[in-house]
Design a protein around this motif. Structure first.
Motif, PDB file in Angstrom:
ATOM      1  N   GLY A   1       0.814  -1.209   0.000  1.00  0.00           N
ATOM      2  CA  GLY A   1       0.000   0.000   0.000  1.00  0.00           C
ATOM      3  C   GLY A   1       0.842   1.250   0.000  1.00  0.00           C
ATOM      4  O   GLY A   1       2.054   1.215   0.209  1.00  0.00           O
ATOM      5  N   GLY A   2       0.176   2.384  -0.255  1.00  0.00           N
ATOM      6  CA  GLY A   2       0.865   3.666  -0.256  1.00  0.00           C
ATOM      7  C   GLY A   2       0.348   4.571  -1.351  1.00  0.00           C
ATOM      8  O   GLY A   2      -0.782   4.412  -1.836  1.00  0.00           O
ATOM      9  N   LEU A   3       1.202   5.507  -1.787  1.00  0.00           N
ATOM     10  CA  LEU A   3       0.858   6.463  -2.835  1.00  0.00           C
ATOM     11  C   LEU A   3       1.991   6.570  -3.840  1.00  0.00           C
ATOM     12  O   LEU A   3       3.163   6.476  -3.474  1.00  0.00           O
ATOM     13  N   ALA A   4       1.618   6.798  -5.102  1.00  0.00           N
ATOM     14  CA  ALA A   4       2.585   7.064  -6.165  1.00  0.00           C
ATOM     15  C   ALA A   4       2.282   8.439  -6.729  1.00  0.00           C
ATOM     16  O   ALA A   4       1.126   8.773  -6.972  1.00  0.00           O
ATOM     17  N   GLU A   5       3.335   9.245  -6.920  1.00  0.00           N
ATOM     18  CA  GLU A   5       3.164  10.565  -7.516  1.00  0.00           C
ATOM     19  C   GLU A   5       4.135  10.731  -8.671  1.00  0.00           C
ATOM     20  O   GLU A   5       5.350  10.605  -8.496  1.00  0.00           O
ATOM     21  N   VAL A   6       3.584  11.015  -9.852  1.00  0.00           N
ATOM     22  CA  VAL A   6       4.391  11.336 -11.016  1.00  0.00           C
ATOM     23  C   VAL A   6       4.334  12.850 -11.188  1.00  0.00           C
ATOM     24  O   VAL A   6       3.247  13.427 -11.220  1.00  0.00           O
ATOM     25  N   SER A   7       5.507  13.484 -11.281  1.00  0.00           N
ATOM     26  CA  SER A   7       5.579  14.930 -11.483  1.00  0.00           C
ATOM     27  C   SER A   7       6.674  15.204 -12.505  1.00  0.00           C
ATOM     28  O   SER A   7       7.303  14.270 -13.022  1.00  0.00           O
ATOM     29  N   GLU A   8       6.932  16.487 -12.757  1.00  0.00           N
ATOM     30  CA  GLU A   8       7.996  16.826 -13.701  1.00  0.00           C
ATOM     31  C   GLU A   8       9.365  16.407 -13.156  1.00  0.00           C
ATOM     32  O   GLU A   8      10.314  16.248 -13.926  1.00  0.00           O
ATOM     33  N   ARG A   9       9.486  16.174 -11.850  1.00  0.00           N
ATOM     34  CA  ARG A   9      10.749  15.727 -11.250  1.00  0.00           C
ATOM     35  C   ARG A   9      10.953  14.215 -11.361  1.00  0.00           C
ATOM     36  O   ARG A   9      12.028  13.720 -11.053  1.00  0.00           O
ATOM     37  N   GLY A  10       9.910  13.472 -11.722  1.00  0.00           N
ATOM     38  CA  GLY A  10      10.014  12.025 -11.814  1.00  0.00           C
ATOM     39  C   GLY A  10       8.902  11.340 -11.049  1.00  0.00           C
ATOM     40  O   GLY A  10       7.809  11.887 -10.894  1.00  0.00           O
ATOM     41  N   LEU A  11       9.193  10.144 -10.537  1.00  0.00           N
ATOM     42  CA  LEU A  11       8.214   9.330  -9.814  1.00  0.00           C
ATOM     43  C   LEU A  11       8.672   9.145  -8.381  1.00  0.00           C
ATOM     44  O   LEU A  11       9.833   8.815  -8.127  1.00  0.00           O
ATOM     45  N   THR A  12       7.746   9.362  -7.462  1.00  0.00           N
ATOM     46  CA  THR A  12       7.997   9.071  -6.052  1.00  0.00           C
ATOM     47  C   THR A  12       6.905   8.133  -5.567  1.00  0.00           C
ATOM     48  O   THR A  12       5.726   8.399  -5.775  1.00  0.00           O
TER      49      THR A  12
END
Length: 135
Positions: free
Chosen positions: A65-76
């Protein structure tokens, strides 16, 4: 192939940080892959196996479980738990599943539905470990 920066973070440690070709994520609404240039998105993660691809090499990590964030800096990815297959104690994982099955008797209604769903995710991980984790 274009690369992008990927960080996999759990409360215990920074599990991975570096440039990657692709990351396949077990999303709550379905599995999805992230490549360089992916549109910005925030998605919830279900328990499953996350796959990191770099230079044709695949590294599999169990996330719970958790969260994924894609932004202009990449993936966290902020994972509740992140364990590489090498670190996984398979006997302990099987014991956890048995305890979860036994614990179903203590739940009812919505709690029971959620407990069954989480158990199903764990069993799915166990099945993937048995059949495909070594590929």
């Amino acid at each position: 192939m274009a690369t992008f920066h990927f960080d996999l973070v759990s409360p215990e440690k920074l599990a991975f940080s570096g440039e990657v070709d692709q990351v396949d994520i077990p999303g709550v609404e379905g599995d999805f892959g992230v490549l360089a240039g992916h549109a910005p998105v925030v998605a919830a993660i279900r328990p499953g196996i996350l796959t990191i691809t770099t230079a044709g090499r695949h590294e599999k990590i169990i996330v719970l479980g958790g969260l994924a964030e894609v932004s202009e800096r990449g993936l966290t990815v902020l994972a509740d738990v992140a364990t590489s297959l090498e670190e996984l104690d398979r006997a302990q994982f099987a014991e956890t599943i048995a305890e979860m099955e036994e614990g179903l008797k203590e739940h009812e209604g919505d709690e029971l539905d959620q407990a069954i769903e989480r158990l199903d995710h764990f069993k799915s991980i166990q099945q993937q470990l048995s059949s495909t984790a070594m590929h």
